[in-house]
Each structure stands twice: as C-alpha cells, then as structure tokens.
Design a protein around this motif. Structure first.
Motif, mmCIF file in Angstrom:
data_model
loop_
_atom_site.group_PDB
_atom_site.id
_atom_site.type_symbol
_atom_site.label_atom_id
_atom_site.label_comp_id
_atom_site.label_asym_id
_atom_site.label_seq_id
_atom_site.Cartn_x
_atom_site.Cartn_y
_atom_site.Cartn_z
ATOM 1 N N ALA A 331 0.719 -1.231 0.021
ATOM 2 C CA ALA A 331 0.083 -0.058 0.200
ATOM 3 C C ALA A 331 0.834 1.315 0.131
ATOM 4 C CB ALA A 331 -1.001 0.149 1.007
ATOM 5 N N TYR A 332 0.395 2.234 -0.851
ATOM 6 C CA TYR A 332 1.407 3.403 -0.964
ATOM 7 C C TYR A 332 1.571 4.009 0.162
ATOM 8 C CZ TYR A 332 2.888 7.965 -1.916
ATOM 9 O OH TYR A 332 3.642 9.009 -2.057
ATOM 10 N N ASN A 333 0.279 4.384 0.976
ATOM 11 C CA ASN A 333 0.127 5.168 2.260
ATOM 12 C C ASN A 333 1.161 4.472 3.291
ATOM 13 O OD1 ASN A 333 -1.547 7.024 1.217
ATOM 14 N ND2 ASN A 333 -3.440 5.777 1.767
ATOM 15 N N THR A 334 1.265 3.282 3.523
ATOM 16 C CA THR A 334 2.120 2.595 4.094
ATOM 17 C C THR A 334 3.474 2.950 3.873
ATOM 18 O OG1 THR A 334 0.609 0.835 4.733
ATOM 19 C CG2 THR A 334 2.879 0.437 5.408
ATOM 20 N N TRP A 335 3.693 2.767 2.678
ATOM 21 C CA TRP A 335 5.317 3.009 2.240
ATOM 22 C C TRP A 335 5.508 4.501 2.410
ATOM 23 C CZ3 TRP A 335 7.241 0.898 -3.094
ATOM 24 C CH2 TRP A 335 8.557 0.887 -3.238
ATOM 25 N N PHE A 336 5.048 5.366 2.072
ATOM 26 C CA PHE A 336 5.516 6.836 2.177
ATOM 27 C C PHE A 336 5.105 7.493 3.430
ATOM 28 C CE2 PHE A 336 4.278 11.289 1.497
ATOM 29 C CZ PHE A 336 5.867 11.677 0.836
ATOM 30 N N ASN A 337 3.905 7.216 4.133
ATOM 31 C CA ASN A 337 3.772 7.672 5.377
ATOM 32 C C ASN A 337 4.081 6.973 6.717
ATOM 33 O OD1 ASN A 337 1.986 9.933 4.240
ATOM 34 N ND2 ASN A 337 0.246 8.652 3.912
ATOM 35 N N THR A 338 4.185 5.779 6.631
ATOM 36 C CA THR A 338 4.535 5.080 7.678
ATOM 37 C C THR A 338 6.038 4.835 7.627
ATOM 38 O OG1 THR A 338 2.435 3.822 8.056
ATOM 39 C CG2 THR A 338 4.292 3.066 8.969
ATOM 40 N N TRP A 467 7.271 4.617 -7.729
ATOM 41 C CA TRP A 467 7.778 6.041 -8.447
ATOM 42 C C TRP A 467 6.889 6.890 -8.128
ATOM 43 C CZ3 TRP A 467 12.037 4.961 -9.512
ATOM 44 C CH2 TRP A 467 12.375 3.729 -9.885
ATOM 45 N N ARG A 468 5.641 6.907 -7.351
ATOM 46 C CA ARG A 468 4.798 7.911 -6.579
ATOM 47 C C ARG A 468 5.886 8.491 -5.868
ATOM 48 N NH1 ARG A 468 -1.046 8.149 -3.913
ATOM 49 N NH2 ARG A 468 -0.712 10.079 -3.132
ATOM 50 N N LEU A 469 6.531 7.599 -4.849
ATOM 51 C CA LEU A 469 7.448 7.998 -3.673
ATOM 52 C C LEU A 469 8.372 8.875 -4.456
ATOM 53 C CD1 LEU A 469 8.450 7.744 -0.933
ATOM 54 C CD2 LEU A 469 9.751 5.917 -1.750
ATOM 55 N N ARG A 470 9.068 8.609 -5.482
ATOM 56 C CA ARG A 470 10.044 9.311 -6.133
ATOM 57 C C ARG A 470 9.422 10.866 -6.499
ATOM 58 N NH1 ARG A 470 11.074 10.245 -11.608
ATOM 59 N NH2 ARG A 470 13.156 11.233 -12.328
ATOM 60 N N ASN A 471 8.177 10.760 -7.129
ATOM 61 C CA ASN A 471 7.655 12.075 -7.634
ATOM 62 C C ASN A 471 7.263 12.851 -6.182
ATOM 63 O OD1 ASN A 471 7.569 11.399 -10.066
ATOM 64 N ND2 ASN A 471 5.595 10.512 -10.261
ATOM 65 N N ASP A 472 6.944 12.143 -5.096
ATOM 66 C CA ASP A 472 6.716 12.947 -3.955
ATOM 67 C C ASP A 472 7.931 13.529 -3.302
ATOM 68 O OD1 ASP A 472 3.989 12.605 -4.271
ATOM 69 O OD2 ASP A 472 3.642 10.973 -2.704
ATOM 70 N N ILE A 473 8.809 12.810 -3.288
ATOM 71 C CA ILE A 473 10.310 13.292 -2.976
ATOM 72 C C ILE A 473 10.720 14.459 -3.783
ATOM 73 C CG2 ILE A 473 12.637 12.804 -2.568
ATOM 74 C CD1 ILE A 473 11.980 10.108 -1.860
ATOM 75 N N LEU A 474 10.768 14.410 -5.025
ATOM 76 C CA LEU A 474 10.969 15.485 -5.937
ATOM 77 C C LEU A 474 10.153 16.622 -5.829
ATOM 78 C CD1 LEU A 474 11.924 13.603 -9.221
ATOM 79 C CD2 LEU A 474 13.553 14.493 -7.466
ATOM 80 N N ALA A 475 9.021 16.595 -5.502
ATOM 81 C CA ALA A 475 7.988 17.621 -5.219
ATOM 82 C C ALA A 475 7.832 18.068 -3.979
ATOM 83 C CB ALA A 475 6.567 17.260 -5.706
ATOM 84 N N LYS A 476 8.719 17.521 -2.922
ATOM 85 C CA LYS A 476 8.495 17.679 -1.462
ATOM 86 C C LYS A 476 7.319 17.745 -0.949
ATOM 87 C CE LYS A 476 11.209 21.328 -3.138
ATOM 88 N NZ LYS A 476 11.996 22.369 -3.105
ATOM 89 N N THR A 477 6.676 16.741 -1.493
ATOM 90 C CA THR A 477 5.065 16.684 -0.907
ATOM 91 C C THR A 477 5.129 16.701 0.524
ATOM 92 O OG1 THR A 477 4.483 15.374 -2.761
ATOM 93 C CG2 THR A 477 3.178 15.242 -0.895
ATOM 94 N N SER A 478 4.207 17.048 1.427
ATOM 95 C CA SER A 478 4.056 17.036 2.635
ATOM 96 C C SER A 478 4.950 17.353 3.399
ATOM 97 C CB SER A 478 3.266 15.790 2.958
ATOM 98 O OG SER A 478 2.220 15.266 2.387
#
Length: 621
Positions: A331-338, A467-478
C-alpha cells in the motif's frame, strides 16, 4: 574546486547549528572521517591464541585542518537485513549483561607519530555490553593538514570464546591490518612495523562477503579550521550503505557505496564530511525509536552526547535522507507515510529546523520468469507466458525449481517463439512439476520483470508504488524534505524505464591469454584487454566469444594489477582467448523470484559519475 562555489559554501553553510544560527565555530566538534561507520554485522568470537587484538583502520580527514579529536567505542552493534537498524547485536543475551571488551590501548598515528588516547584520564577502559559505549577524552595534537590519512590503532581483548562487536572489514590495500596474539605485549612491536601482514587466522575471506568485521571507533568527531562547508548526518538503508560491496573495493579514502563516494568526491563545493547513521536493512520505520529487544535509539543518544560536548550545537549542518526506499509495502500510504515519513517526523523532532535533502529511490527488477516445462526425449521445451523478449539463441539461462531435478541447471537455449525456448538435457518424465523459473542472470534488461510496487508507467507516475514515492520526494510533498537530488538517470537502463541495466549495456572486455588448460586444473588469474573497467569485488561473468551470450563462468575479482585480474575463488573452466568478460550490475537477491536490488561496483561507479557534483550545493544551509 571552483573557488566561487567554495566561497559560497563557506559563507552560507555555517548556520546549521542547534541554536538555529551562528558563525563557523573552530571549537565545534564536527563529523570528519571518511571511513567511519555505525557498528553492524556479525559478531566475532575470540579465538585461543588471539584473544588480544589490534585493529588498525585508516580514516581520511576533510579539506580543512583538524587538531582536536574524540573517538567513540560502542557497546553494541546493529542488525543487518530485515530487522535493521535494531541495536541488538550484543555480546550476551538481550536484557542481560554480556561479556565486556577491555581496551588495553588506543592510539592514533599521523605522519608517522603516535598520539595516545585516554578515557577519563586513564589509558585503558572497559566497554560494557548493551551500553552506548565509551568516548575518548579530547585529544589535541599538532595540526593535521587537510586531506590527511589518520591511522586509528585499537588494542583490546576478551577471554577465549567471548564476543566482540563488529564494525570494520579490513581494507588491506589501504594499509589497514588486524593482528592477534595471546597477550597485549606481543602486539606492541607492530607499532614499529605498521605494514606487517595481518594475522592469517583473523583476516579471512578478503574480497568476499565472508570477511569478518572487527572492533574500532564508530563515531568520530574533530575540531579544527572548519571552513563552513556542509557536514551531513545521513540516514541510509542497504542501498545507500552498500550492503553488497566490501573492503577490497574501497577507494583511496576508504569509501564504499555510491552515496559515500559521491559525497566525498572532490567536485562542486568539494568533499562533504558525513556520518551515516543508517545501515544495511529495510527498517526505516524503526530508526530512532524502540526499546528492549527492538531498540534503535542508541546511535541517536550518542549524537546527543556529541551535542553536549558542543554546548548544544550539532556535529553536522544538514541531514541527508536515503532511508526508507528499500522498505516494501503493498500500500502506498504505508510506504510513504509510515515507512518514509515517520522517520522524517522523528528527524525533525530531534533536530528542529534542520534542512533535509532527500534522495529518491533506485529500482528493483526481477530477472527470473515463471515457466512450464515439457520434454520429448532429451529436448525440453519451456513456455514463458510473459514472453521471451530479451532472450536470444545460444544464451545461457539458469533453470530452477523443476521436478525432476534433471531439468534444472545452467542450460544453453534456442528461442523458438515469442513465448517459448528449448534446451537439451538428460531426458526425464514430462511434464516437469513445481514452481519453475528461468533466470537470464541479468543479461538483458528487456527480459526482466518489474517487482511489486516497482512498475514504471509510461507517464512516469504511479498511484501506488515506488515511482509515486520518487515523485513525492522530488515535489517535496507534505514537507517530506526541503530539497532533493534525483538518482534516476544515473542508474536506469537506457532500454527500459524504471529498470536496472543488463550486462550487455555495461562495459566489457576480452580475455587475451587463455585461462585454464583442461577444465580440471584451477587458476586464479585472468589477463584481459582492459581491466580498467573493473575494480575489486565486482562480480564478473565470462561468455564464449565472439557473440558473448553463452556463459562460461561467474566469479569475483579479488584484486587487479594492470590488466591481470586475480579472482576468488579459483576456477578450472577453460576461458579461450577472445572470451567476453562482463560485470554484473547488481547483486542477485535470494528472493523468489530473484531480483536486482543492491548495486555492484560497476553501477556504484556509474551512479557516482551520473549525479552532478553541482547538486551538492543543495546541502548548503
């Protein structure tokens, strides 16, 4: 070095301290040593006759003068792999006292002169199990010039059969040594013979993953003429900390792995001193948290001790974050947020206002495909539902998982269609059963599959995975970081988005003098046309020439002298003149199916060269 860039760094980067601002401070302890690493790995047991040990390592200093030093000796080590970074590698049972390690002497050698360390004014100290460890007193010596080599000699002992925490594999080619004896006095003569050969019983497995790790300082800080350049505390996993690369491959300053090499390269604003608090493993969610049998806070607490030495100022100016990318999740939310963001939250809580520079992830590629097997006589036919793209006739493929086992092994194939190939074998019942897989050994990336959460979409976005993780890092998401440095172009295949390159995309060379005679007598050296494309500890694959698709042998490089490669272990397979030698891009993980995850030296070099040194300006605070 670009003078303007360095002036900019000197002007701006002195502001990252615990009070939120301030000038460059010559009385501030900063991370400085190129070779330092957090203790982790497999514990070592003292052998009879070598209970007393001297471990000599060589660290290199920054691009400014240093003069006052403190070194830390840990009372624990961290796990590697799935439980990393839990700090539960101890000399006894977790939660109960284990054996202590007695330090008989600690001394540093600079320009041929020894300077002894003390512990609370004493020349010796006992490091107790499951404690943060022990710091040396401040050691002030004559100015150490910029970019010097400093030897750290640690003499210690336990009783026979007792345990010692692991830290360093000995880099023989850099003058590092490990000596053992039955008493301390027997080790002291090495101080007058500092390049004497290591004790053979201790320094085993050189140029292999089996080389043991020995005890020495994990955290190292220094005062001096710090010029304001960024100094980084870096959170890394096994991809950043080079789980698959070991001592023989270290560069002249002791660096292993792409991130250390890139930071310490003299380009852009210059070498960035660092300490990597992370280590091999996938447990970003456990970094800086936990207790008891899941503790991962001791390294954090050691940094707190340095901050106390500094009157509240950090021993770094900026945080680098590569951690959390080797974690896997459905799950992406687990990967990125947790997994990823939770550690970012802890970093910001521990170091308020710190600048975080993040590195987006590298890929993960399966190099095995599931197949079915039937046979007629001695010809086996494989059906590959996902296709044979990237395979070619004459290629060697590894078959595993079939019953009867006569179907398994390294076989030379003939591609017969978009979804089939054949090969010769001894013959057996048909069809074969089991979960059967065909591994192309990483030859051509077009054959590979994306692993779960690693599929590279046509528009370079992914709503669920890496690759959403990559995009979020490049965009400095949250607010997951303040800046980022993209790694993608430095490692990706030219033929397939989001995938490791295959061997055929990497440099190759040919055998110039036949190795082997009859397939029985072994040899340990291979002469090639151009060995400059390799370095020690790379895995190399030799293929029959000139097409270079039928694999003859796979081995590892122990050392290189000119165009002569010493291999380990020795081989007997005959390699005729003209045989093609190719490096493997990454370690083949023992997963199901086999995946490429951790870069081998050929890719480490490529990544370091592929990320512009100008990106270092993002570390300036």
């Amino acid at each position: 070095m670009n003078g303007l860039s360095m002036t900019l760094a000197m002007t701006l980067s002195g502001r990252g301290n615990g009070s939120g601002g301030g000038p460059v401070d010559p009385d501030r302890y900063m991370f400085f040593a190129s070779r330092n690493r957090a203790a982790s790995g497999n514990i070592v047991t003292a052998l009879a006759g070598t209970e007393y040990v001297c471990c000599k390592i060589v660290v290199n200093t920054p691009q400014y003068v240093t003069r006052t030093f403190r070194f830390h000796l840990p009372g624990f080590a961290s796990t590697e792999g799935g439980n990393s970074p839990q700090e539960t590698v101890v000399t006894g049972t977790i939660g109960a006292p284990g054996n202590s390690v007695v330090i008989d002497k600690m001394t540093v050698r600079v320009n041929g002169v020894f300077y002894d360390c003390a512990f609370g004014g004493n020349p010796t100290v006992t490091v107790a199990d499951q404690t943060n460890g022990q710091w040396t007193d401040a050691l002030t010596i004559p100015d150490v010039p910029a970019e010097s080599a400093m030897e750290i000699w640690l003499f210690y002992h336990t009783a026979t059969g007792e345990k010692i925490w692991p830290v360093y594999r000995i880099q023989q080619h850099r003058g590092e040594r490990i000596w053992g004896a039955a008493n301390h006095a027997a080790l002291l003569p090495f101080m007058t013979d500092p390049l004497a050969v290591s004790t053979a019983a201790l320094d085993t497995g050189y140029a292999t993953q089996a080389q043991p790790q020995y005890y020495n300082a994990d955290f190292m800080v220094a005062k001096g003429d710090w010029d304001g350049r960024p100094v980084a505390l870096v959170f890394v996993d096994s991809i950043g900390e080079s789980r698959q690369e070991y001592s023989a491959a270290a560069d002249a300053r002791g660096n292993l792995g792409w991130l250390r090499r890139w930071l310490d390269k003299d380009g852009g604003i210059g070498r960035i001193p660092f300490h990597m608090v992370g280590m091999p493993g996938v447990g970003s969610v456990r970094e800086y948290t936990g207790s008891g049998s899941s503790i991962a806070t001791r390294r954090r607490d050691i940094i707190r001790e340095i901050i106390t030495f500094n009157g509240g100022k950090w021993p770094f100016t900026v945080v680098g974050n590569q951690l959390g990318q080797n974690d896997t999740s459905t799950a992406y939310n687990t990967w990125f947020n947790t997994n990823y963001r939770s550690n970012v939250t802890r970093i910001r809580a521990e170091y308020p206002g710190v600048k975080i520079v993040a590195f987006p992830p590298l890929g993960r590629t399966d190099i095995q495909k599931t197949i079915t097997l039937t046979s007629v006589g001695t010809v086996a036919t494989a059906t590959v539902a996902s296709g044979t793209t990237g395979m070619r006739s004459g290629q060697t493929v590894n078959i595993t998982g079939a019953t009867p086992a006569t179907y398994n092994g390294n076989v030379v194939i003939t591609v017969t269609g978009a979804n089939s190939f054949t090969y010769n074998f001894a013959g057996d019942v048909s069809p074969a059963t089991g979960t059967i897989r065909a591994n192309d050994l990483g030859f051509d990336t077009l054959y590979s599959n994306y692993t779960a959460q690693n599929v590279w979409p046509a528009d370079a976005t992914d709503a669920t995975g890496k690759w959403r993780l990559r995009n979020d890092i490049l965009a400095k998401t949250s607010a997951c970081c303040d800046d980022s440095i993209d790694t993608y172009a430095a490692w990706v295949s030219a033929n397939k988005g989001g995938s490791w390159p295959g061997m055929i995309e990497l440099p190759s060379t040919t055998v110039t003098v036949q190795a082997g005679t009859d397939g029985v007598a072994t040899y340990s050296t291979i002469e090639v046309a151009d060995a400059s494309i390799f370095r020690p500890e790379q895995e190399i694959n030799t293929f029959s020439g000139p097409a270079g698709v039928a694999r003859l042998s796979t081995t590892s490089i122990a050392s290189i002298a000119g165009n002569v490669i010493t291999i380990s272990p020795a081989r007997a397979v005959v390699l005729p003149v003209g045989s093609v030698m190719r490096p493997s891009p990454a370690a083949q993980e023992a997963t199901t199916p086999v995946s490429f995850v951790h870069p081998f030296p050929i890719m480490i070099d490529r990544i370091v060269a592929g990320i512009s040194q100008s990106e270092k300006s993002k570390f300036v605070v």
